[in-house]
Design a protein around this motif. Structure first.
Motif, PDB file in Angstrom:
ATOM      1  N   ILE A 227      30.801  34.356  39.553  1.00 31.46           N
ATOM      2  CA  ILE A 227      30.994  35.376  38.519  1.00 31.46           C
ATOM      3  C   ILE A 227      31.031  36.758  39.153  1.00 31.46           C
ATOM      4  CG2 ILE A 227      29.957  36.453  36.478  1.00 31.46           C
ATOM      5  CD1 ILE A 227      28.770  33.669  35.836  1.00 31.46           C
TER       6      ILE A 227
ATOM      7  N   ASP B  14      27.136  38.835  42.957  1.00 34.34           N
ATOM      8  CA  ASP B  14      25.702  38.928  43.233  1.00 34.34           C
ATOM      9  C   ASP B  14      25.381  38.039  44.433  1.00 34.34           C
ATOM     10  OD1 ASP B  14      22.928  38.835  43.271  1.00 34.34           O
ATOM     11  OD2 ASP B  14      22.730  38.358  41.144  1.00 34.34           O
TER      12      ASP B  14
ATOM     13  N   VAL C  32      30.801  40.814  38.407  1.00 36.03           N
ATOM     14  CA  VAL C  32      30.338  41.818  37.460  1.00 36.03           C
ATOM     15  C   VAL C  32      30.732  43.169  38.042  1.00 36.03           C
ATOM     16  CG1 VAL C  32      28.353  42.869  36.320  1.00 36.03           C
ATOM     17  CG2 VAL C  32      28.413  40.385  36.673  1.00 36.03           C
ATOM     18  N   ASP C  33      31.588  43.888  37.336  1.00 33.42           N
ATOM     19  CA  ASP C  33      32.107  45.171  37.816  1.00 33.42           C
ATOM     20  C   ASP C  33      32.725  45.045  39.213  1.00 33.42           C
ATOM     21  OD1 ASP C  33      31.337  46.471  35.455  1.00 33.42           O
ATOM     22  OD2 ASP C  33      29.326  46.849  36.252  1.00 33.42           O
TER      23      ASP C  33
END
Length: 105
Positions: free
Chosen positions: A86, A93, A88-89
């Protein structure tokens, strides 16, 4: 002077990154015994053989290093998403998706 980096050694490490995990260029460089050669890892991946999971290698900020609108960057992002990673921005991670290479041998 350090010996030249073997692309074969680099590719062998990259092959061990499991689906759904990522490693950084620096992490690969450390793994092949050349901790200051992260940039050379990127150069080697430009010449990788078919089937090598090059898309699992990202920069230390958790980002794709290729130009965002390039075909290669879009391919890398798509392949990682298909593996369950995933963004995010625009970042991954590393604590969640980073490869624990201490168990790689």
């Amino acid at each position: 002077m350090p010996s030249p980096l073997s692309h074969g050694r680099i590719f062998a490490v990259v092959r061990r990154i499991p689906p759904g995990r990522v490693a950084t260029y620096g992490q690969i460089a450390r793994r092949v015994g050349r901790p200051r050669a992260a940039r050379q890892i990127g150069y080697a991946l430009h010449r990788c053989p078919p089937g090598l999971p090059w898309h699992r290698v990202i920069n230390a900020q958790g980002r794709i290093s290729l130009p965002a609108d390039s075909t290669a960057a879009l391919t890398q992002r798509r392949r990682l998403i298909e593996e369950g990673v995933i963004f995010v921005d625009g970042r991954i991670d590393l604590a969640r998706y980073g490869w624990d290479d201490s168990r790689a041998d």
